[in-house]
Design an enzyme around this catalytic site. Sequence first.
Site, PDB file in Angstrom:
ATOM      1  N   HIS A  69      60.934  10.144  73.226  1.00 41.48           N
ATOM      2  CA  HIS A  69      61.631   8.978  73.790  1.00 41.48           C
ATOM      3  C   HIS A  69      62.859   9.397  74.601  1.00 41.48           C
ATOM      4  CE1 HIS A  69      59.009   6.312  71.618  1.00 41.48           C
ATOM      5  NE2 HIS A  69      59.226   6.998  70.507  1.00 41.48           N
ATOM      6  N   ARG A  83      93.166  24.244  56.044  1.00 37.76           N
ATOM      7  CA  ARG A  83      93.511  22.861  56.385  1.00 37.76           C
ATOM      8  C   ARG A  83      94.100  22.745  57.797  1.00 37.76           C
ATOM      9  NH1 ARG A  83      93.955  19.689  51.757  1.00 37.76           N
ATOM     10  NH2 ARG A  83      95.238  18.250  52.912  1.00 37.76           N
ATOM     11  N   ASN A 133     102.215  16.348  56.017  1.00 42.32           N
ATOM     12  CA  ASN A 133     100.783  16.252  56.307  1.00 42.32           C
ATOM     13  C   ASN A 133     100.465  14.763  56.452  1.00 42.32           C
ATOM     14  OD1 ASN A 133      97.916  16.468  54.080  1.00 42.32           O
ATOM     15  ND2 ASN A 133      97.935  16.292  56.273  1.00 42.32           N
ATOM     16  N   GLY A 134      99.916  14.387  57.616  1.00 40.10           N
ATOM     17  CA  GLY A 134      99.585  12.979  57.838  1.00 40.10           C
ATOM     18  C   GLY A 134     100.040  12.541  59.214  1.00 40.10           C
ATOM     19  N   TRP A 184      97.842  21.587  61.602  1.00 45.34           N
ATOM     20  CA  TRP A 184      96.721  21.172  62.449  1.00 45.34           C
ATOM     21  C   TRP A 184      97.322  20.106  63.356  1.00 45.34           C
ATOM     22  CZ3 TRP A 184      93.886  16.733  63.637  1.00 45.34           C
ATOM     23  CH2 TRP A 184      92.650  16.957  64.249  1.00 45.34           C
ATOM     24  N   CYS A 191      96.593  20.047  57.968  1.00 45.21           N
ATOM     25  CA  CYS A 191      97.898  20.553  57.564  1.00 45.21           C
ATOM     26  C   CYS A 191      97.922  20.827  56.063  1.00 45.21           C
ATOM     27  CB  CYS A 191      99.046  19.603  57.887  1.00 45.21           C
ATOM     28  SG  CYS A 191      99.184  19.231  59.616  1.00 45.21           S
ATOM     29  N   LYS A 203      76.189  22.401  61.823  1.00 44.83           N
ATOM     30  CA  LYS A 203      76.659  23.733  61.397  1.00 44.83           C
ATOM     31  C   LYS A 203      76.750  24.670  62.597  1.00 44.83           C
ATOM     32  CE  LYS A 203      78.146  23.195  58.409  1.00 44.83           C
ATOM     33  NZ  LYS A 203      78.088  21.932  57.763  1.00 44.83           N
ATOM     34  N   GLU A 252      72.241  18.112  60.067  1.00 43.28           N
ATOM     35  CA  GLU A 252      73.211  19.011  59.439  1.00 43.28           C
ATOM     36  C   GLU A 252      73.108  20.430  60.036  1.00 43.28           C
ATOM     37  OE1 GLU A 252      75.766  19.011  57.854  1.00 43.28           O
ATOM     38  OE2 GLU A 252      75.956  20.889  56.755  1.00 43.28           O
ATOM     39  N   LYS A 303      89.803  21.535  57.289  1.00 43.03           N
ATOM     40  CA  LYS A 303      88.898  21.248  56.181  1.00 43.03           C
ATOM     41  C   LYS A 303      88.999  19.806  55.703  1.00 43.03           C
ATOM     42  CE  LYS A 303      85.996  22.546  52.994  1.00 43.03           C
ATOM     43  NZ  LYS A 303      84.625  22.740  53.456  1.00 43.03           N
ATOM     44  N   GLU A 310      79.625  23.665  65.127  1.00 42.91           N
ATOM     45  CA  GLU A 310      81.021  23.773  64.704  1.00 42.91           C
ATOM     46  C   GLU A 310      81.501  25.209  64.553  1.00 42.91           C
ATOM     47  OE1 GLU A 310      82.036  21.875  60.952  1.00 42.91           O
ATOM     48  OE2 GLU A 310      80.042  22.298  60.191  1.00 42.91           O
TER      49      GLU A 310
HETATM   50  C1  F6R Z   1      81.299  19.942  58.404  1.00 43.07           C
HETATM   51  C2  F6R Z   1      82.398  19.480  57.580  1.00 43.07           C
HETATM   52  C3  F6R Z   1      82.883  18.105  57.801  1.00 43.07           C
HETATM   53  C4  F6R Z   1      83.079  17.404  56.446  1.00 43.07           C
HETATM   54  C5  F6R Z   1      83.697  16.008  56.668  1.00 43.07           C
HETATM   55  C6  F6R Z   1      83.836  15.247  55.368  1.00 43.07           C
HETATM   56  O1  F6R Z   1      80.942  21.244  58.089  1.00 43.07           O
HETATM   57  O2  F6R Z   1      82.909  20.187  56.759  1.00 43.07           O
HETATM   58  O3  F6R Z   1      82.011  17.388  58.603  1.00 43.07           O
HETATM   59  O4  F6R Z   1      81.845  17.306  55.804  1.00 43.07           O
HETATM   60  O5  F6R Z   1      84.941  16.144  57.274  1.00 43.07           O
HETATM   61  O6  F6R Z   1      84.656  15.923  54.457  1.00 43.07           O
HETATM   62  P1  F6R Z   1      84.672  15.513  52.947  1.00 43.07           P
HETATM   63  O7  F6R Z   1      83.337  15.788  52.370  1.00 43.07           O
HETATM   64  O8  F6R Z   1      85.744  16.360  52.340  1.00 43.07           O
HETATM   65  O9  F6R Z   1      85.002  14.050  52.881  1.00 43.07           O
END
Ligand code: F6R
Length: 605
Positions: free
Chosen positions: A501, A27, A103-104, A77, A2, A482, A478, A600, A485
């Site tokens: 395994h 967000r 937001n929260g 969100w 949000c 990527k 990672e 985000k 997601e």
């Molecule tokens: C993946 C992604 C999330 C963030 C995670 C932590 O692409 O963006 O997995 O890495 O939510 O976010 P921060 O770094 O802002 O604490």
Amino acid sequence: MCGIIGYIGKQQALPILIDGLKKLEYRGYDSAGFAVHSGEGVVVKKAVGQVANLEKAILDSSFQILDSNIGIAHTRWATHGVPNEVNSHPHTDCKQRVFVAHNGIIENYKELKHYLQERGHTFTSATDTEVVAHLIEDFINQGDDFEKALKLALNMLRGAYAFAIIDAENSAVLYAAKCQSPLVIGLGQQEHFLASDPSALITHTKNAVYLNDFEMAKISAGEITIENIRREPTDTKVVTLEWNLEQAQKGNYQHFMQKEIFEGPETVKLAFAGRLHEAGVKLGGLEQVKEKLETIKRVIICACGTSYYAGLVGEYLFEEIAGIPVETHFASEFRYRQEPFEPGTAAIFISQSGETADTLGALRKAKENGLLTLGIVNVVGSTIARETDAGVYNHAGPEIGVASTKAFLSQITVLALMAEYLAKVKRPGLLEELRNIPGKIGAILARASEIEKLAEKYLYHKNFIFLGRRYNYPTALEGALKLKEISYLHAEGYGAGELKHGPIAMIGKEFPTIALVPGNGVLEKMYSNLEEIKARSGPILAIATEGDQHISAIASDVFYIPATLEPLEPLLTVVPLQLLAYYIGAKLGYNVDKPRNLAKSVTVE
Ligand code: F6R
């Protein structure tokens, strides 16, 4: 999770609110809405989906740009209640006097709702937020003025909140309050802005004040008063926002994610700029705790998602370069586990946003247990940056694409610098090679079209496995994150040695492996693991070091990267993985900057 925005001043509020929502849209983008004061009272408009739908709703309804100088807006969100118009913010009370954007999560909303319903309040939405509007109304009904009613209501809430609130009976004041979710006030000339993060403010001002937990602000065009609702002292500092407008715009790129991947060379440079000296690494942010750091015996790293994978790379860096034992935890797990802590333990919290609720919770636990806390944070002035004892900023500029890319490079660069800073015996050549990394990333990016072609070939598959060993094991994790997601394809990351395994059971001609095979000490082991896959007809796309002739005999496709020192390999190997995910997601037609179900800055648990 949000985004909220507010404005009060001399300009038309609505265009500022809509522009702010667009900047905060990463967000959350389930729905959007605003409430502005107009000559006819407060006008509210909401639309399901992205902010563009709200704009369209304004145009379709021949809604006029109202003569309004005060308003609040929200991009959602969804947590409580499906994404529909009724559940969109701002929410209001029975008499439509109080308008709240939130937001929260209000954790005790059920009991508050029950209490308020017993007292005759009627609810229209399924959200937790609506209780706040009714709670304020309830205190007003009991004779309190708006400000006192707000304070009393805030004191009854449990959970996380950042609020922007307006009173239909007062068009000269905007209210804000914060606990656990971020909120920043932008300072202008006879005008003020309110936003969930500074990216929505930089068009308007460079001066800002971050609210602290339990602080409430009364904001008029000319003045701000901040008070702590628990009557504790307030700590108000004006900070200068570092980011510039260009950094927060897409420029000639199609997506922010693409732009941010291509910012890789600059990102690494910005992370080491001013920190590499003849005598070694200088980290100004750690100077105040230098003596404590000299006696550190153990390090715990906590983070989430991509930042957690950077933390796993940090584990190798710290252990092998600085000789300090490290454990990396998911912040969400660390928070609730019970383990003994020894004196001499430092905890490092890695977070791009500096606001992730799980990481913040883990940080607070570490503080309660007396650990030295350090941050690796990108957003200057964010909560994690402020609450850690010391730390190192990433200086990566705003990361707007929801999928984190440049932050990963920056975090690993900072972790390498910290490892070298803490090392009693410096690693020969590491810093010299770090200076070469931006050029080597640039060379990979110059061949992005090769990855684009590979993306076209591989996007028909539904399942992928990403493999690596040592420093490239977290990088494989990672790479898989990527891909899943932004393309919604199934991808798993594994340490290549683990394959036999269990996961090898999945391998077949429809199940490709993306293998990180740079020329390091485990190269031969990687060859063997890949032979096992080849023997089972699994297609292999290998990321290998230039000059490796052997790999082309095993892999179906090879993308070559420049050679580097093993501890710095993730800074190169991750780049083709980011590009691959980007091109697959974009070619499948998905909105890679705003993947479904994601947001985000994850400010709820
Ligand atoms: C993946 C992604 C999330 C963030 C995670 C932590 O692409 O963006 O997995 O890495 O939510 O976010 P921060 O770094 O802002 O604490």
